[in-house]
Design an enzyme around this catalytic site. Structure first.
Site, short mmCIF file in Angstrom:
data_model
loop_
_atom_site.label_atom_id
_atom_site.label_comp_id
_atom_site.label_asym_id
_atom_site.label_seq_id
_atom_site.Cartn_x
_atom_site.Cartn_y
_atom_site.Cartn_z
N HIS A 72 82.99 -95.35 -24.60
CA HIS A 72 82.85 -94.00 -24.03
C HIS A 72 82.38 -94.09 -22.58
O HIS A 72 81.37 -94.72 -22.29
CB HIS A 72 81.83 -93.17 -24.83
N TYR A 201 76.07 -83.16 -26.38
CA TYR A 201 74.65 -82.84 -26.51
C TYR A 201 74.51 -81.35 -26.18
O TYR A 201 74.84 -80.93 -25.07
CB TYR A 201 73.81 -83.66 -25.52
N PRO A 293 65.42 -89.89 -30.66
CA PRO A 293 66.79 -90.41 -30.58
C PRO A 293 67.67 -89.77 -29.50
O PRO A 293 68.80 -90.21 -29.28
CB PRO A 293 67.35 -90.14 -31.98
N LYS A 297 68.25 -94.71 -27.33
CA LYS A 297 67.66 -95.93 -26.77
C LYS A 297 67.03 -96.89 -27.78
O LYS A 297 66.79 -98.05 -27.46
CB LYS A 297 66.56 -95.56 -25.75
N TYR A 385 71.26 -93.12 -19.01
CA TYR A 385 71.96 -93.18 -20.30
C TYR A 385 72.62 -94.54 -20.51
O TYR A 385 72.54 -95.11 -21.60
CB TYR A 385 72.99 -92.05 -20.39
#
Ligand code: RFL
Ligand code: PHB
Length: 394
Positions: A72, A201, A293, A297, A385
């Protein structure tokens, strides 16, 4: 019995450490409280950073990950009913993440360990750790009612948040930093195609939602729920209904629902232990720290901890140097605090905090508006990220 390193805990951290040490010719025994099937039945992480992919390759188990994992280059942030893509790949100069479940990572590592004929004791009961302030630590356990003792050079505490290793450290020698969030994540796994080809998200006034996946035919979705929620309160239908309400129109229409094959609630917590080394015992992964979460990570930190630990142990055995061992804690903690800060921030940005009221929601939406419309803002999200390189801080 004697070995060089006793690894307490056969989750992803313990198994990856086992393979790294094996590749370096260092003997280790893994003691795992549960059965292998039980460990593989826990549905947890889903996103690997480049450093974790590299570690899978380094220990020779990356083949299935590259064949079946999904690369991704971005993810969507949804707020005020609209989705905006964070183009991680472009923003970070070509970096990606890999969607490959923790179950698969652990299975690949376990299979490699078994194929190499290495020792893992499953269903090891009442593991206790002793004398780690001396040069000859000992680990005791019971198996099938029989007591055993292993003498070793080092103990690796890879036994997760509720493990025995951290709990065995004298209270005066350890500091713990903790924040418990006033909500949890209700997760569902279903044999349905994901609603989108990347993760979503979602910030919604009804609470956070995450659309994730395990493959092109298997989806993982999460909903923010109050701490009082119970899995039994949530039928599949109620879950899908609530998820739809937290998504944008397009996703709502595209969402394919089906029966859940797993459903569980995880509380959210930020937690860090300082230091991570106590004489000849080291803590790694969730045994030393927990992140909420939201930033994906946790597993990645577990992987980098054990890489730093294996480097330190290799230096000890091959070069007779204790420098790596002495630096282990500091080296891990810098990364842990950086990832922990990001996970806390991302959690704070995306979840509903009833105590912050409507103005809190408005501030979140304004910050999201800034992040997606500013190159600097989007880059900050993207580079956190995709994660830090292994040699960060050197
Ligand atoms: P684990 O996986 O908890 O493994 C510890 C092992 O130790 C065993 N054990 C013992 N063995 C012997 N004696 C004892 N006394 C023992 N006590 C415990 C346990 O049985 C177990 O097998 O810790 P490890 O290896 O440090 O791995 C950490 C990861 O599991 C964790 O950080 C991640 O799952 C966190 N996480 C995520 N991380 C990511 O990087 N990306 C994600 O997308 C992501 N999503 C998540 C997550 C965690 C979640 N939950 C449920 C907490 C999503 C969720 C919902
Ligand atoms: C997951 O797929 O389980 C997952 C993905 C991303 C996260 C957390 C969990 O941030």
């Amino acid at each position: 019995m004697r070995t060089q390193v006793v690894i307490v805990g056969g989750g992803p951290a313990g198994n990856l450490l086992g393979q790294l040490l094996y590749k370096a010719g260092i003997d280790a025994v893994i003691l795992e409280r549960q059965t292998g099937d039980y460990v593989l039945g826990r549905i947890r992480a889903g996103v690997l950073e480049q450093v974790s992919m590299d570690l899978m390759d380094e220990v020779g188990v990356g083949k299935r990950m590259h064949a079946e994992g999904l690369v991704h280059g971005g993810f969507d942030m949804l707020f005020k009913g609209e989705r905006h893509r964070i183009d991680m790949n472009r923003l970070t100069g070509g970096k990606n993440v890999m969607v490959y479940g923790q179950t698969e990572v652990t299975r690949d590592l376990m299979d490699a360990r078994q194929a190499a004929g290495l020792a893992t004791v499953y269903e090891a009961d009442n593991v206790t750790v002793h004398d780690f302030d001396t040069a000859t630590p000992r680990v005791r356990y019971q198996k099938d009612g029989q007591s055993h003792e292993i003498e070793c050079d080092f103990i690796a505490g890879c036994d997760g948040f509720h493990g025995v290793c951290r709990a065995s450290v004298p209270r005066g020698a350890i500091r713990e930093f903790e924040k418990v969030y006033p909500f949890g994540w209700l997760g569902i796994l279903s044999e349905t195609p994901p609603v989108h080809d990347e993760l979503i998200y979602a910030n919604s006034p009804r609470g956070f939602a995450l659309c994730s996946q395990r493959s092109r035919t298997r989806s993982r979705y999460y909903l923010q729920v109050p701490l009082t929620a119970k899995v039994s309160d949530w039928s599949d239908e109620a879950f899908w209904q609530e998820l739809r309400l937290r998504l944008d129109m397009e996703a709502r229409e595209k969402l394919v629902t089906g029966p859940s094959i797993e459903k569980s609630i995880a509380p959210l917590r930020s937690f860090v232990t300082e230091p991570m080394r106590f004489g000849r015992m080291f803590l790694t992964g969730d045994a030393a720290h927990i992140v909420p979460p939201t930033g994906a990570k946790g597993l990645n930190l577990a992987a980098t901890d054990v890489k730093y630990l294996s480097n330190a142990l290799i230096e000890f055995y091959q070069e007779k140097s204790e420098v790596g061992i002495d630096n282990y804690s500091e080296r891990c903690l810098r990364r842990v605090w950086r990832a922990g800060r990001f996970s806390w921030w991302f959690t704070s940005l995306m979840h509903r905090f009833p105590e912050n009221g409507e103005i809190g929601q408005k501030f979140q939406e304004a910050e999201l508006d800034y992040l997606i419309n500013s190159e600097a803002g989007a880059l900050s999200v993207a580079e956190n990220y995709v994660g830090l390189p292994l040699n960060f801080g050197e």
